[in-house]
Scaffold this motif. Structure first.
Motif, PDB file in Angstrom:
ATOM      1  N   LEU A   1       0.831  -1.063  -0.149  1.00 56.88           N
ATOM      2  CA  LEU A   1      -0.024  -0.035   0.153  1.00 56.88           C
ATOM      3  C   LEU A   1       0.853   1.188  -0.166  1.00 56.88           C
ATOM      4  CD1 LEU A   1      -2.325  -1.032   2.749  1.00 56.88           C
ATOM      5  CD2 LEU A   1      -2.953  -0.949   0.405  1.00 56.88           C
ATOM      6  N   ARG A   2       0.472   2.246  -0.755  1.00 56.70           N
ATOM      7  CA  ARG A   2       1.490   3.294  -0.995  1.00 56.70           C
ATOM      8  C   ARG A   2       0.921   4.407   0.222  1.00 56.70           C
ATOM      9  NH1 ARG A   2       2.709   7.721  -5.680  1.00 56.70           N
ATOM     10  NH2 ARG A   2       4.027   9.022  -4.426  1.00 56.70           N
TER      11      ARG A   2
ATOM     12  N   TYR B   1      10.741  10.175  -3.058  1.00 59.57           N
ATOM     13  CA  TYR B   1      10.542   9.563  -1.508  1.00 59.57           C
ATOM     14  C   TYR B   1       9.118   8.807  -1.571  1.00 59.57           C
ATOM     15  CZ  TYR B   1      12.355   8.172   2.777  1.00 59.57           C
ATOM     16  OH  TYR B   1      12.702   7.540   3.907  1.00 59.57           O
ATOM     17  N   ASP B   2       9.044   7.814  -2.301  1.00 57.23           N
ATOM     18  CA  ASP B   2       7.683   7.286  -2.345  1.00 57.23           C
ATOM     19  C   ASP B   2       7.563   6.063  -1.328  1.00 57.23           C
ATOM     20  OD1 ASP B   2       7.064   8.880  -4.024  1.00 57.23           O
ATOM     21  OD2 ASP B   2       7.113   7.447  -5.643  1.00 57.23           O
ATOM     22  N   ILE B   3       6.797   5.857  -0.376  1.00 51.42           N
ATOM     23  CA  ILE B   3       6.804   4.943   0.787  1.00 51.42           C
ATOM     24  C   ILE B   3       5.740   4.014   0.518  1.00 51.42           C
ATOM     25  CG2 ILE B   3       6.578   4.583   3.113  1.00 51.42           C
ATOM     26  CD1 ILE B   3       7.040   7.840   3.352  1.00 51.42           C
ATOM     27  N   TYR B   4       6.160   2.828   0.563  1.00 51.51           N
ATOM     28  CA  TYR B   4       4.915   1.811   0.490  1.00 51.51           C
ATOM     29  C   TYR B   4       5.341   0.719   1.723  1.00 51.51           C
ATOM     30  CZ  TYR B   4       4.914   3.102  -4.052  1.00 51.51           C
ATOM     31  OH  TYR B   4       4.689   3.826  -5.408  1.00 51.51           O
ATOM     32  N   ARG B   5       3.917   0.613   2.159  1.00 50.63           N
ATOM     33  CA  ARG B   5       3.801  -0.424   3.326  1.00 50.63           C
ATOM     34  C   ARG B   5       3.653  -1.744   2.940  1.00 50.63           C
ATOM     35  NH1 ARG B   5      -1.672   0.181   6.895  1.00 50.63           N
ATOM     36  NH2 ARG B   5      -1.735  -1.705   8.134  1.00 50.63           N
ATOM     37  N   ARG B   6       4.057  -2.770   3.482  1.00 52.08           N
ATOM     38  CA  ARG B   6       4.046  -4.256   2.955  1.00 52.08           C
ATOM     39  C   ARG B   6       2.934  -4.733   4.042  1.00 52.08           C
ATOM     40  NH1 ARG B   6       8.327  -8.585   1.443  1.00 52.08           N
ATOM     41  NH2 ARG B   6       7.135 -10.677   2.310  1.00 52.08           N
ATOM     42  N   VAL B   7       1.784  -5.275   3.312  1.00 52.21           N
ATOM     43  CA  VAL B   7       0.860  -5.853   3.982  1.00 52.21           C
ATOM     44  C   VAL B   7       0.923  -7.139   3.796  1.00 52.21           C
ATOM     45  CG1 VAL B   7      -1.558  -5.867   4.502  1.00 52.21           C
ATOM     46  CG2 VAL B   7      -0.437  -3.702   3.888  1.00 52.21           C
ATOM     47  N   LEU B   8       0.676  -8.210   4.692  1.00 51.39           N
ATOM     48  CA  LEU B   8       0.339  -9.450   4.673  1.00 51.39           C
ATOM     49  C   LEU B   8      -1.281  -9.844   4.308  1.00 51.39           C
ATOM     50  CD1 LEU B   8       2.051 -11.238   7.700  1.00 51.39           C
ATOM     51  CD2 LEU B   8       3.157 -10.803   5.408  1.00 51.39           C
TER      52      LEU B   8
ATOM     53  N   VAL C   1       8.717  -4.503   6.599  1.00 51.60           N
ATOM     54  CA  VAL C   1       7.658  -3.661   6.673  1.00 51.60           C
ATOM     55  C   VAL C   1       7.332  -2.608   5.792  1.00 51.60           C
ATOM     56  CG1 VAL C   1       6.377  -2.250   8.461  1.00 51.60           C
ATOM     57  CG2 VAL C   1       8.237  -4.271   9.205  1.00 51.60           C
ATOM     58  N   VAL C   2       8.479  -2.016   5.246  1.00 56.56           N
ATOM     59  CA  VAL C   2       8.084  -0.987   4.464  1.00 56.56           C
ATOM     60  C   VAL C   2       9.251  -1.000   3.345  1.00 56.56           C
ATOM     61  CG1 VAL C   2       8.889   1.649   4.506  1.00 56.56           C
ATOM     62  CG2 VAL C   2       7.047   0.801   6.082  1.00 56.56           C
ATOM     63  N   ILE C   3       8.962  -0.281   2.109  1.00 52.60           N
ATOM     64  CA  ILE C   3      10.165  -0.023   1.210  1.00 52.60           C
ATOM     65  C   ILE C   3       9.618   1.443   0.680  1.00 52.60           C
ATOM     66  CG2 ILE C   3      10.058  -2.386   0.073  1.00 52.60           C
ATOM     67  CD1 ILE C   3       8.646  -1.633  -2.366  1.00 52.60           C
ATOM     68  N   VAL C   4      10.841   1.911   0.292  1.00 46.42           N
ATOM     69  CA  VAL C   4      10.929   3.248  -0.197  1.00 46.42           C
ATOM     70  C   VAL C   4      11.374   3.250  -1.534  1.00 46.42           C
ATOM     71  CG1 VAL C   4      11.646   5.900   0.148  1.00 46.42           C
ATOM     72  CG2 VAL C   4      10.920   4.363   2.190  1.00 46.42           C
TER      73      VAL C   4
END
Ligand SMILES: CCCCCCCC/C=C\CCCCCCCC(=O)SCCNC(=O)CCNC(=O)[C@H](O)C(C)(C)COP(=O)(O)OP(=O)(O)OC[C@H]1O[C@@H](n2cnc3c(N)ncnc32)[C@H](O)[C@@H]1OP(=O)(O)O
Length: 274
Positions: free
Chosen positions: A104-105, A135-142, A160-163
């Protein structure tokens, strides 16, 4: 399969497609991950909820880095990029239907609308051409299956997060090489977002809805290879463990080619009274 909650904008969809392309180009998400799940190319963008600080945080409101935005992590998927049964690039992986996660962004434009926009290092002063250009942040969701297989709240290491970031040619130390302090900043922010995302997605805090914020107590960075000006990269943040108020993360910065350029570790400490 995630249901689509349609709040679709062209820009958000484009962002999701862009990250999908990027991750595919990196060739990372089709591989087995640390949680044993298999990457599913569900890439989505986020819708964010406007939020204002509750009064009880007034005591820290003058300190920009201890201001916070709980609802930034409240997102809804707007688009499945690829279904579970679609072809996958990773032919060696026979568990493609064994779904694992999606992204999710966290929309940085929402950050820019906040009172921090001017004073924030990344989204304010250092944002722009030649500086921090992305600097785009993405949350990793199971996804649901992964959650059933591996209940949340454990202490095992997981992403948890990728940027997805790019840095221009005005933030160098040595000629042509991005300053190490800038990379440290980029790490610090990414791991701060990881803290924030965990706090909202998980049951690992006593009360996930409580407005408990944290600060960086310790940050270490190993610079493994020069990150040259004008480069794109990805920061991946992993949650390692939690001991009371102390939450430990590690992270790495990868070049567009997947080379490890830097790695870091990070200790967030939850504030006692917030
Ligand atoms: C992580 C951020 C998450 C933010 C989420 C909300 C926003 C979401 C939205 C968007 C994301 C934005 C993301 C931004 C990210 C940027 C974050 C920054 O840059 S923050 C500014 C720089 N950091 C400071 O200014 C702190 C200054 N230091 C302090 O205030 C205190 O020292 C503090 C709170 C860190 C600790 O003080 P005590 O009084 O609460 O705690 P004591 O009792 O000293 O220590 C507790 C335990 O922690 C260990 N500890 C303390 N400091 C340590 C250190 N430096 N290294 C290792 N351990 C340490 C101690 O040994 C102790 O361990 P034992 O419980 O005995 O096991």
């Amino acid at each position: 399969m995630m249901q689509s909650h349609i709040r679709q904008s062209g820009a958000a969809a484009a962002a999701a497609v862009a990250l999908f392309s990027y991750c595919t180009a990196f060739g990372r998400e089709g591989k087995k991950e640390e949680n044993g799940s298999v990457g599913v190319h569900h890439l989505v963008a986020a819708a964010l909820v406007e939020w204002r600080p509750p009064r009880r945080h007034a005591a820290i409101s003058s300190a920009p880095l201890t201001s916070f935005y709980p609802n930034l992590a409240i997102c809804e998927p707007i688009r499945d990029v690829e279904s579970d049964n679609d072809d996958d690039d990773d032919d060696n992986d026979d568990n493609d239907s064994d779904v694992g996660f999606y992204y999710l962004r966290m929309n940085p434009k929402e950050v820019e609308r906040t009172s921090l926009s001017d004073s924030h290092a990344i989204f304010g002063a250092l944002s722009g051409t030649g500086m921090i250009e992305r600097y785009d942040i993405y949350r990793r969701v199971l996804d649901d299956v992964a959650v059933e297989r591996k209940p949340r709240g454990g202490s095992s290491r997981r992403e948890v997060v990728i940027v997805n970031l790019s840095v221009g040619d005005k933030l160098n130390g040595h000629g042509g090489i991005v300053h190490g302090g800038i990379l440290s900043l980029l790490f610090d922010e990414a791991m701060g977002w990881a803290y924030e995302c965990l706090r909202h997605e998980d049951d690992w805090l006593d009360d996930p809805s409580s407005p408990v914020t944290a600060v960086t107590a310790n940050l270490t960075v190993d610079f493994r290879a020069p990150f040259v000006e004008g480069s794109e990269g990805v920061i991946r943040v992993y949650h390692d463990e939690r001991k009371g108020r102390k939450i430990y993360f590690t992270a790495k910065l990868e070049s567009k080619d997947g080379e490890e350029m830097a790695k870091g570790s990070f200790l967030a400490i939850r504030m006692k009274y917030l």
